[in-house]
Write an enzyme that holds these catalytic residues in place. Structure first.
Site, PDB file in Angstrom:
ATOM      1  N   SER A 258       0.856  -1.187   0.000  1.00 15.76           N
ATOM      2  CA  SER A 258       0.000   0.000   0.000  1.00 15.76           C
ATOM      3  C   SER A 258       0.892   1.237   0.000  1.00 15.76           C
ATOM      4  O   SER A 258       2.119   1.141   0.021  1.00 15.76           O
ATOM      5  CB  SER A 258      -0.894   0.007   1.242  1.00 15.76           C
ATOM      6  OG  SER A 258      -0.103   0.126   2.426  1.00 15.76           O
ATOM      7  N   LYS A 259       0.260   2.419  -0.002  1.00 14.58           N
ATOM      8  CA  LYS A 259       1.036   3.656  -0.040  1.00 14.58           C
ATOM      9  C   LYS A 259       1.952   3.796   1.169  1.00 14.58           C
ATOM     10  O   LYS A 259       3.026   4.380   1.075  1.00 14.58           O
ATOM     11  CB  LYS A 259       0.101   4.859  -0.135  1.00 14.58           C
ATOM     12  CG  LYS A 259      -0.551   5.013  -1.502  1.00 14.58           C
ATOM     13  CD  LYS A 259      -1.357   6.295  -1.593  1.00 14.58           C
ATOM     14  CE  LYS A 259      -1.950   6.461  -2.995  1.00 14.58           C
ATOM     15  NZ  LYS A 259      -2.742   7.700  -3.101  1.00 14.58           N
ATOM     16  N   ARG A 260       1.543   3.237   2.311  1.00 14.56           N
ATOM     17  CA  ARG A 260       2.400   3.363   3.489  1.00 14.56           C
ATOM     18  C   ARG A 260       3.676   2.534   3.351  1.00 14.56           C
ATOM     19  O   ARG A 260       4.657   2.786   4.037  1.00 14.56           O
ATOM     20  CB  ARG A 260       1.636   2.957   4.744  1.00 14.56           C
ATOM     21  CG  ARG A 260       1.283   1.478   4.822  1.00 14.56           C
ATOM     22  CD  ARG A 260       0.413   1.189   6.043  1.00 14.56           C
ATOM     23  NE  ARG A 260      -0.013  -0.186   6.077  1.00 14.56           N
ATOM     24  CZ  ARG A 260       0.671  -1.161   6.671  1.00 14.56           C
ATOM     25  NH1 ARG A 260       1.836  -0.892   7.246  1.00 14.56           N
ATOM     26  NH2 ARG A 260       0.207  -2.395   6.679  1.00 14.56           N
ATOM     27  N   HIS A 261       3.667   1.536   2.460  1.00 11.53           N
ATOM     28  CA  HIS A 261       4.870   0.742   2.214  1.00 11.53           C
ATOM     29  C   HIS A 261       5.751   1.363   1.131  1.00 11.53           C
ATOM     30  O   HIS A 261       6.902   0.986   0.975  1.00 11.53           O
ATOM     31  CB  HIS A 261       4.498  -0.681   1.754  1.00 11.53           C
ATOM     32  CG  HIS A 261       3.743  -1.477   2.768  1.00 11.53           C
ATOM     33  ND1 HIS A 261       2.422  -1.809   2.600  1.00 11.53           N
ATOM     34  CD2 HIS A 261       4.115  -2.001   3.952  1.00 11.53           C
ATOM     35  CE1 HIS A 261       2.020  -2.532   3.635  1.00 11.53           C
ATOM     36  NE2 HIS A 261       3.024  -2.653   4.475  1.00 11.53           N
ATOM     37  N   GLY A 262       5.204   2.248   0.342  1.00 13.26           N
ATOM     38  CA  GLY A 262       5.945   2.793  -0.789  1.00 13.26           C
ATOM     39  C   GLY A 262       5.313   2.474  -2.121  1.00 13.26           C
ATOM     40  O   GLY A 262       5.966   2.538  -3.153  1.00 13.26           O
TER      41      GLY A 262
END
Length: 487
Positions: A258-262
């Site tokens: 997801s966006k929190r992972h990159g």
């Protein structure tokens, strides 16, 4: 129903043709970029062809901006197609033609079930806790029974007996019972083709021999084979492609990316994070594929070594820290003039490209991205009075300011403003005073850069030049010394 693929992994029966087929509903995300990379590499490794297709049949969500972003990201990574891209929507008539061919051959049928009837049957299946399967009374209806004034969809006639096997290049042998395959729609009631149909027709017409894509498409492969084999039975010349379904990318914690992972667009890695294309290329290559213990793999080596059979079956884990460390390696290897042109737009105010280029060998030593390069070079173009960071200000004690005045007097008479001469002079001064060189370098760095970290202090003096260096030192020296210098 026959099983397997009509083309082997090496494409020995004809030249390999791969494709990358994104939907232009957003940016080129990191998973899509890796899929493009694997397709590009497999084609290059086998001496084949790599093509692009924009799957823009979702007219409500497809945008020109997204198409531009996809092309921009692919171009930056060096993954543009070998021919101009195909646009799926423009081929709608051809897709419909294939659906009607299957319809005329009795391999598809007109289905007049209404959305309301389907909803009722789906609700009944849910209430009875059984899987919902299309069981249309129109499947074998005679043409004379077709209503003249009712809308209909065209559905494939999926087999109800036997099983289908795919020898996947990544996942191995996968078998599905044909009863699990539903009578999916080929043409909607408005005559437009579905994704499932369009993909198959485009792959065939583009000569695609190897379909390499995410493993979330495995179920689609079995359905798409129904169309391929149906057309082969009618026309001939529709061989099965070889399939290679690549595991999706997860975050470092094992959760779906997801966006929190990159999970950002490729443009964000380039523009916001300052990643070089060769670093992202190398990192994506190593996400799920490897060559022994090699971590640094050049583009040429990747082409030589890549083998789809060695893509792992398990999900790869995206680690932003590893990407940044890899990027640091490529920064140190990069041409200094190239880096200067990339860093200059990230800096405030006017920038001397020549000076920035000369500074790169010492600025890039510890940097992990272009933003860090820009921050590390900022002192070169700062205007006086210099902004002094709090930690650097703490180093500028009264004793240190007096020492700066002595340093200014010492090096101010040097005619040969070179690294060797400056180093010899200040080392001699430190020895004369019984001080470690750091006692001179710390306040000197604070005065010259406004920071507590910088390239080597002698490099800083040389890069700033005689006049600017002395002016910055004198600005932080004790007032008495400063007046003497001014006089």
């Amino acid at each position: 129903m026959a099983s397997g693929s009509g083309r082997d992994a090496a494409g020995t029966d004809q030249s390999v043709v791969t494709r990358f087929a994104p939907s232009p509903t957003g940016f080129l995300h990191i998973g899509g970029a890796r899929t493009a990379l694997f397709n590009w590499l497999f084609a290059r490794h086998t001496g084949g062809k790599y093509l692009l297709r924009i799957e823009d049949t979702d007219r409500a969500r497809s945008t020109d901006a997204a198409i531009d972003a996809i092309f921009d990201g692919l171009d930056w990574l060096g993954l543009m197609g070998d021919e101009p891209a195909t646009f799926q929507f423009a081929r709608s008539d051809r897709h419909a033609e294939v659906a009607h061919t299957l319809l005329d051959a009795g391999l598809a049928y007109r289905c007049y079930l209404t959305p309301e009837e389907l909803a009722e049957r789906r609700a009944l299946a849910q209430a009875e806790r059984r899987p919902f399967r299309i069981n249309s009374e129109w499947r074998n209806a005679a043409p004379e029974s077709w209503p003249a004034d009712k809308p209909y969809v065209v559905r494939i006639k999926a087999p109800h007996e036997g099983e289908t096997t795919i020898d996947d290049l990544v996942q191995g042998s996968i078998t599905v019972a044909n009863i699990e395959l539903d009578d999916f729609i080929l043409l909607r009631s408005d005559g437009t083709p579905t994704y499932m149909l369009a993909v198959v027709v485009d792959d065939h017409d583009m000569g695609v021999t190897h379909v390499i894509r995410g493993d979330d498409h495995i179920n689609n492969a079995f359905r798409q084979l129904l169309i391929i084999r149906g057309m082969h039975a009618v026309e001939g010349g529709w061989p099965d492609p070889a399939y290679g379904h690549v595991p999706l990318i997860h975050g470092a914690d094992g959760a779906k990316l997801s966006k929190r992972h990159g999970a950002l667009g490729v443009d964000a890695y380039r523009d916001d994070m300052g990643i070089l294309p060769e670093a992202l290329f190398n990192y994506l290559l190593r996400l799920g594929w490897g060559h022994g213990d090699d971590e640094i793999i050049s583009r040429n080596q990747a082409v030589e070594w890549f083998d789809i059979a060695h893509v792992g079956k398990g999900a790869a884990r995206f680690d932003l820290a590893k990407l940044q460390n890899l990027n640091g390696h490529y920064l140190r290897e990069a041409d200094d003039a190239r880096l200067a042109t990339l860093v200059a737009p990230r800096m405030a105010g006017a920038v001397d490209i020549g000076l920035l280029t000369r500074a790169m060998p010492v600025i890039k030593v510890r940097a992990k991205d272009l933003n860090e390069l820009a921050a590390g070079a900022a002192f070169l173009f700062a205007t006086r009075p210099l902004t002094i960071e709090a930690k650097a200000e703490a180093l500028l004690t009264d004793e240190a300011r007096a020492l700066l005045g002595d340093i200014s007097a010492r090096i101010g008479v040097i005619g040969d403003w070179s690294l060797e001469t400056l180093e010899a002079s200040l080392k001699a001064m430190a020895e004369e005073r019984g001080l470690g060189l750091g006692k001179l370098a710390q306040p000197l760095r604070a005065a010259l850069t406004g920071q507590t970290t910088s390239p080597g202090i002698f490099d800083v003096l040389v890069l700033l030049g005689r006049d600017e260096s002395l002016a910055r030192i004198d600005a932080q020296a004790s007032p008495a010394t400063a007046r003497q210098v001014e006089e």
